[in-house]
Design an enzyme around this catalytic site. Sequence first.
Site, PDB file in Angstrom:
ATOM      1  N   CYS A   1       0.844  -1.187   0.000  1.00 37.47           N
ATOM      2  CA  CYS A   1       0.000   0.000   0.000  1.00 37.47           C
ATOM      3  C   CYS A   1       0.880   1.237   0.000  1.00 37.47           C
ATOM      4  O   CYS A   1       2.066   1.172   0.294  1.00 37.47           O
ATOM      5  CB  CYS A   1      -0.906  -0.003   1.223  1.00 37.47           C
ATOM      6  SG  CYS A   1      -1.936  -1.474   1.370  1.00 37.47           S
TER       7      CYS A   1
ATOM      8  N   ARG B   1       1.352   1.632  -6.126  1.00 37.79           N
ATOM      9  CA  ARG B   1       1.517   0.703  -5.007  1.00 37.79           C
ATOM     10  C   ARG B   1       0.189   0.088  -4.570  1.00 37.79           C
ATOM     11  O   ARG B   1       0.178  -0.831  -3.734  1.00 37.79           O
ATOM     12  CB  ARG B   1       2.156   1.419  -3.816  1.00 37.79           C
ATOM     13  CG  ARG B   1       3.564   1.896  -4.061  1.00 37.79           C
ATOM     14  CD  ARG B   1       4.125   2.540  -2.806  1.00 37.79           C
ATOM     15  NE  ARG B   1       4.257   1.579  -1.733  1.00 37.79           N
ATOM     16  CZ  ARG B   1       5.357   0.883  -1.475  1.00 37.79           C
ATOM     17  NH1 ARG B   1       6.431   1.037  -2.239  1.00 37.79           N
ATOM     18  NH2 ARG B   1       5.407   0.039  -0.478  1.00 37.79           N
TER      19      ARG B   1
ATOM     20  N   TRP C   1      -3.820  -1.698  -1.507  1.00 38.14           N
ATOM     21  CA  TRP C   1      -3.849  -2.948  -2.260  1.00 38.14           C
ATOM     22  C   TRP C   1      -4.232  -4.014  -1.247  1.00 38.14           C
ATOM     23  O   TRP C   1      -3.502  -4.282  -0.307  1.00 38.14           O
ATOM     24  CB  TRP C   1      -2.486  -3.223  -2.876  1.00 38.14           C
ATOM     25  CG  TRP C   1      -2.447  -4.379  -3.825  1.00 38.14           C
ATOM     26  CD1 TRP C   1      -2.730  -4.362  -5.151  1.00 38.14           C
ATOM     27  CD2 TRP C   1      -2.063  -5.725  -3.523  1.00 38.14           C
ATOM     28  NE1 TRP C   1      -2.556  -5.612  -5.695  1.00 38.14           N
ATOM     29  CE2 TRP C   1      -2.153  -6.471  -4.721  1.00 38.14           C
ATOM     30  CE3 TRP C   1      -1.660  -6.388  -2.366  1.00 38.14           C
ATOM     31  CZ2 TRP C   1      -1.849  -7.828  -4.788  1.00 38.14           C
ATOM     32  CZ3 TRP C   1      -1.364  -7.737  -2.427  1.00 38.14           C
ATOM     33  CH2 TRP C   1      -1.459  -8.433  -3.633  1.00 38.14           C
TER      34      TRP C   1
ATOM     35  N   ASN D   1       0.993  -0.118   6.068  1.00 40.18           N
ATOM     36  CA  ASN D   1       1.392  -1.022   4.995  1.00 40.18           C
ATOM     37  C   ASN D   1       2.064  -2.221   5.645  1.00 40.18           C
ATOM     38  O   ASN D   1       2.927  -2.059   6.499  1.00 40.18           O
ATOM     39  CB  ASN D   1       2.364  -0.324   4.038  1.00 40.18           C
ATOM     40  CG  ASN D   1       2.829  -1.232   2.913  1.00 40.18           C
ATOM     41  OD1 ASN D   1       2.145  -2.182   2.558  1.00 40.18           O
ATOM     42  ND2 ASN D   1       4.000  -0.942   2.355  1.00 40.18           N
ATOM     43  N   GLY D   2       1.660  -3.435   5.250  1.00 44.11           N
ATOM     44  CA  GLY D   2       2.231  -4.634   5.824  1.00 44.11           C
ATOM     45  C   GLY D   2       1.149  -5.585   6.305  1.00 44.11           C
ATOM     46  O   GLY D   2      -0.020  -5.465   5.933  1.00 44.11           O
TER      47      GLY D   2
ATOM     48  N   GLU E   1       9.980 -13.440 -19.752  1.00 46.25           N
ATOM     49  CA  GLU E   1       9.602 -12.061 -19.454  1.00 46.25           C
ATOM     50  C   GLU E   1       8.540 -11.562 -20.426  1.00 46.25           C
ATOM     51  O   GLU E   1       7.605 -10.849 -20.034  1.00 46.25           O
ATOM     52  CB  GLU E   1      10.843 -11.167 -19.488  1.00 46.25           C
ATOM     53  CG  GLU E   1      10.586  -9.686 -19.256  1.00 46.25           C
ATOM     54  CD  GLU E   1       9.978  -9.365 -17.901  1.00 46.25           C
ATOM     55  OE1 GLU E   1       9.531  -8.221 -17.731  1.00 46.25           O
ATOM     56  OE2 GLU E   1       9.940 -10.245 -17.024  1.00 46.25           O
TER      57      GLU E   1
ATOM     58  N   LYS F   1       4.913 -10.149 -19.145  1.00 50.87           N
ATOM     59  CA  LYS F   1       4.385  -8.828 -19.484  1.00 50.87           C
ATOM     60  C   LYS F   1       3.014  -8.958 -20.139  1.00 50.87           C
ATOM     61  O   LYS F   1       2.092  -8.199 -19.849  1.00 50.87           O
ATOM     62  CB  LYS F   1       5.347  -8.085 -20.428  1.00 50.87           C
ATOM     63  CG  LYS F   1       6.559  -7.536 -19.762  1.00 50.87           C
ATOM     64  CD  LYS F   1       6.197  -6.399 -18.846  1.00 50.87           C
ATOM     65  CE  LYS F   1       6.893  -6.402 -17.537  1.00 50.87           C
ATOM     66  NZ  LYS F   1       7.184  -7.528 -16.780  1.00 50.87           N
TER      67      LYS F   1
ATOM     68  N   GLU G   1       0.322 -10.000 -17.610  1.00 46.20           N
ATOM     69  CA  GLU G   1       0.107  -8.974 -16.588  1.00 46.20           C
ATOM     70  C   GLU G   1      -0.869  -7.898 -17.050  1.00 46.20           C
ATOM     71  O   GLU G   1      -1.735  -7.470 -16.269  1.00 46.20           O
ATOM     72  CB  GLU G   1       1.440  -8.302 -16.230  1.00 46.20           C
ATOM     73  CG  GLU G   1       2.295  -9.050 -15.249  1.00 46.20           C
ATOM     74  CD  GLU G   1       3.568  -8.297 -14.938  1.00 46.20           C
ATOM     75  OE1 GLU G   1       3.970  -8.301 -13.765  1.00 46.20           O
ATOM     76  OE2 GLU G   1       4.178  -7.710 -15.853  1.00 46.20           O
TER      77      GLU G   1
ATOM     78  N   HIS H   1       7.732 -31.146 -25.473  1.00 47.91           N
ATOM     79  CA  HIS H   1       7.590 -32.018 -24.312  1.00 47.91           C
ATOM     80  C   HIS H   1       6.314 -31.698 -23.532  1.00 47.91           C
ATOM     81  O   HIS H   1       6.321 -31.659 -22.298  1.00 47.91           O
ATOM     82  CB  HIS H   1       8.809 -31.897 -23.402  1.00 47.91           C
ATOM     83  CG  HIS H   1      10.063 -32.430 -24.013  1.00 47.91           C
ATOM     84  ND1 HIS H   1      10.302 -33.770 -24.191  1.00 47.91           N
ATOM     85  CD2 HIS H   1      11.141 -31.784 -24.536  1.00 47.91           C
ATOM     86  CE1 HIS H   1      11.475 -33.949 -24.772  1.00 47.91           C
ATOM     87  NE2 HIS H   1      12.020 -32.747 -24.998  1.00 47.91           N
TER      88      HIS H   1
ATOM     89  N   LYS I   1       2.927  -2.591  -7.564  1.00 46.03           N
ATOM     90  CA  LYS I   1       4.300  -2.445  -8.036  1.00 46.03           C
ATOM     91  C   LYS I   1       5.319  -3.126  -7.133  1.00 46.03           C
ATOM     92  O   LYS I   1       6.168  -3.884  -7.595  1.00 46.03           O
ATOM     93  CB  LYS I   1       4.628  -0.946  -8.164  1.00 46.03           C
ATOM     94  CG  LYS I   1       6.032  -0.653  -8.671  1.00 46.03           C
ATOM     95  CD  LYS I   1       6.193  -1.082 -10.101  1.00 46.03           C
ATOM     96  CE  LYS I   1       7.544  -0.696 -10.654  1.00 46.03           C
ATOM     97  NZ  LYS I   1       7.751  -1.254 -12.007  1.00 46.03           N
TER      98      LYS I   1
END
Length: 606
Positions: free
Chosen positions: A2, A27, A74, A100-101, A481, A485, A488, A504, A601
């Site tokens: 957050c 955030r 968040w 936050n946490g 990556e 992306k 996401e 496979h 983020k």
Amino acid sequence: MCGIIGRVGSDDAIDTLLTGLENLEYRGYDSAGVAVQNGSGIKVQKRSGKVSELKETIDSRLADGQVGIGHTRWSTHGPPTDENAHPHTDSTTDVAVVHNGIIENYAELRSCLTARGHEFTSDTDTEVIPHLIQHYLDSGWDNETAFRMAISELEGSYAVAAMLSGEHVLYAARKGSPLVVGVDEGTDGYFIASDVPAFLEFTDTVTYLEDGDVVVVRPNGVEITDLEGRDVSRDLETVDWDPEQAGKGSFDHYMLKEIFEQPTSLTQTIEGRIGRSASEITLEDFPPGSFTDVDRVLFVACGTSYHAGVYGALALNQAGVHAQALLANEYSVAAPPVDGRTLVVAVTQSGETADTLGALRRANEAGARTVTVTNVVGSTAVREADESLLIRAGPEIGVAATKTFSSQAVVLTLLGQRIAADVTGDPSADLDSFLPSLSNLPDHVEYVLEESDAERIARRYRESPSYFFIGRGLGYPVALEGALKFKEITYEHAEGFASGELKHGPLALVTPETPVFAVFTGEEDEQTLKNAAEAGTRGAPIVAVCPDGHPALETADAHLEIPDLDPTLAGLVANVQLQLVSYYAADALGRPIDKPRNLAKSVTVE
């Protein structure tokens, strides 16, 4: 995960708080709120939704408060509702708190407080904090002592900022979650925030708090102590980020702006790290011989940073150095044995990623030598690792990491060359040719950005139900990556594979509606070409990411051009093309590119 902003000043706080929340929305963006001291107690306004929705409903009575706190959330405990939005207050609204946490013992604390007559109105763990403070105030303690005693009861991770009625003071503390103080002495302004961009346009003078710090912010200054009240000294630092870097400028989204900033960020990353002769590497704190006592290297990271770690590990293995990339969140339960000859490299954009910090601490406890590769001066990872190496990419606001990945990969490549030279006696590359090519990498990225056909290709395949990305060697982490992306920000199914793994199992999922993006780095391209052909014979469209004139173009359905580069660098330019594909596909689908659902983020909780 957050965003926290607090401000003590001599003029109205509300506009500054809202600006800080907008700057911190990367955030968390499922709810937001503010609280201010306005001469008649604490006033709180909060709601679910984005900061822009909060701004539309701000009550004019909040506008005359000189002290305030704000929060953008968040969700971890409780869904994103008006009731669960921060700030949270005690029963009398004499205490307001943002956090936050995760408070691990909140259930026990809540039960005890409820038994004492406290009434709770949210599902969050945070709400126990203002009620704890209220409990100690009711027991006769002064404001500062009540705050300290409440904090001492918390178990877990936290960055907490609190405001109590009747005084123009902010209290804050941190343990395991980031918190930074901003100082603008010219206007008697002081800030508390979870990240520097919150107040960067107001001041660039900061103090990074450390675990166990308690800060008291008054109109005339800042006092930092430990939980028992003993004075501690923390340096003032100047952040060399331009405030304009944290804005979107003329771009529609932060992500696109940051993709296009890569020539600049890479220039900053490389600057000063190649010797004048262009045939030697000059890393700040790692002169030749720094790693002669290293037997093997472990990279620990999460998400995009993990893919950069895979890139670094593969490059080192090719150089004859035993290296491995490990997911930081798995390292805590399945860490391989380490000793004093093991180098553990923690890769984290923010320097505050909880899982990566946990892995770093475990490596430290086991006696390994530790280095952190990060973007943030003064971050927890920098303070806790034995040594650090900054990627110097500048602020990155988009949730989907772009320029930080390319800068991480470059820094790990340079670090790898130094390690390889120390361990094996020779660098893994011909530095006389490699380093000039690296110096020109920003120009190659600029060329790709100007000439890319990614938007047309993204729109051509935007209705596909699934997307595959394949690569071999250093093309493999680029494929991982590229798929990350894509999923996401488009919300569409995408997977990255080592190209040889396609047959496979994953080949069973290939249909004529499954575009396959094949990355060709100039190294063992023949095998990747065979694997792409296997998908092509099943009807899959093949998008070749390769130089012009490459053999893959004879059978490919589409082409994303990259310059003909050293294989160590080709994947980094190919990655830019895949970033653009993801962006334009998400844009065509109408996705909220900078604020993808369920993501934030900086992941500062485990």
